[in-house]
Scaffold this motif. Sequence first.
Motif, PDB file in Angstrom:
ATOM      1  N   GLU A  36       0.837  -1.200   0.000  1.00  0.00           N
ATOM      2  CA  GLU A  36       0.000   0.000   0.000  1.00  0.00           C
ATOM      3  C   GLU A  36       0.871   1.248   0.000  1.00  0.00           C
ATOM      4  N   LYS A  37       0.483   2.247  -0.808  1.00  0.00           N
ATOM      5  CA  LYS A  37       1.267   3.471  -0.931  1.00  0.00           C
ATOM      6  C   LYS A  37       1.161   4.305   0.332  1.00  0.00           C
ATOM      7  N   THR A  38       2.267   4.934   0.689  1.00  0.00           N
ATOM      8  CA  THR A  38       2.283   5.862   1.810  1.00  0.00           C
ATOM      9  C   THR A  38       1.930   7.255   1.299  1.00  0.00           C
ATOM     10  N   ALA A  39       1.688   8.178   2.247  1.00  0.00           N
ATOM     11  CA  ALA A  39       1.402   9.565   1.874  1.00  0.00           C
ATOM     12  C   ALA A  39       2.574  10.172   1.114  1.00  0.00           C
ATOM     13  N   TRP A  40       3.782   9.811   1.497  1.00  0.00           N
ATOM     14  CA  TRP A  40       4.972  10.315   0.811  1.00  0.00           C
ATOM     15  C   TRP A  40       5.042   9.763  -0.615  1.00  0.00           C
ATOM     16  N   ASP A  41       4.690   8.488  -0.790  1.00  0.00           N
ATOM     17  CA  ASP A  41       4.644   7.903  -2.136  1.00  0.00           C
ATOM     18  C   ASP A  41       3.687   8.681  -3.023  1.00  0.00           C
ATOM     19  N   GLU A  42       2.534   9.055  -2.467  1.00  0.00           N
ATOM     20  CA  GLU A  42       1.534   9.785  -3.238  1.00  0.00           C
ATOM     21  C   GLU A  42       2.031  11.185  -3.608  1.00  0.00           C
ATOM     22  N   ILE A  43       2.733  11.825  -2.684  1.00  0.00           N
ATOM     23  CA  ILE A  43       3.299  13.144  -2.980  1.00  0.00           C
ATOM     24  C   ILE A  43       4.301  13.040  -4.126  1.00  0.00           C
ATOM     25  N   LYS A  44       5.177  12.050  -4.055  1.00  0.00           N
ATOM     26  CA  LYS A  44       6.180  11.873  -5.117  1.00  0.00           C
ATOM     27  C   LYS A  44       5.522  11.542  -6.448  1.00  0.00           C
ATOM     28  N   GLU A  45       4.489  10.710  -6.404  1.00  0.00           N
ATOM     29  CA  GLU A  45       3.805  10.322  -7.633  1.00  0.00           C
ATOM     30  C   GLU A  45       3.127  11.523  -8.288  1.00  0.00           C
ATOM     31  N   GLU A  46       2.484  12.360  -7.467  1.00  0.00           N
ATOM     32  CA  GLU A  46       1.836  13.555  -7.989  1.00  0.00           C
ATOM     33  C   GLU A  46       2.851  14.639  -8.352  1.00  0.00           C
TER      34      GLU A  46
END
Length: 282
Positions: A36-46
């Motif tokens: 599962e993606k972390t909040a940091w993963d989502e920031i980097k992805e966006e």
Amino acid sequence: MKNLLTKQGLTLLTAALSLSLLAGCGSSQSDSGTEEKTAWDEIKEEGTLTVATSGTLFPTSFREEGTDELTGFEVEVVREIANRLELEVEFTELGFDEMLTSVQTGKVDMAANDIESTEDRKEKFAFSTPFKYSYGTAIVRKDDLSGIKTMEDLKGKKAAGASTSVYMETARSYGAEEVVYDNATNEVYLRDVAIGRTDVILNDYYLQTLALAAFPELNITIHPDLKYSPSEVSVVMNKDNEELVENVNRVIGEMLEDGTIAEISGQFFNGADVTQKVEIEE
């Protein structure tokens, strides 16, 4: 023989169930593909860091006269943080109380608006490595100092500011009557003191000095005898986003070490280096 067959049957059944559970686990893992993606993963992805700020607090976060460009000490510090994290930055202009709520609910990743770290706030939020040090002062009317000689004289006086700021907490603790504004500009705050609608503004020394210099025609001054509450300012993040906190602290450390924040400070605080700790006699 009957007992033996029963035991054998149970053994076979247990083995079969174990294999079935293992197969199920393996299938679930392959179906999800990745963890599962972390909040940091989502920031980097966006590729974007979302940041709440007021846009009305000179010189921390404001729009230069005649332009629509958001700038200020913390605005530029955040832009450099984002740049070093290889992210774009998207600012959302909010009132002080709303920006903290937005961090807590995950609406934004960070808040930057001369926010002091306090023990109460640390229970709810993650604060970065401090990069601005100051202390509290009081803006009062020039002709009579608003009838204030000591902090105890704040009792019954009308103090202007944000309801959840540490300065309003200080004013309340001395019995002042709070007058709250919804993301008003410095000029509104200052003029109200000058005309007597309010009596005092408690706030950070550097912010008060520069705000005062911007409106020399007003009947206001910084009280010569009131100095209190040494402070540390940081950017504020959600406590659950540990990876963001770790990465932001890493680049702030780099920026303090290489003098980048001190250089930005000089641009907005008339050459002063706010990254240096201050000592006052209270």
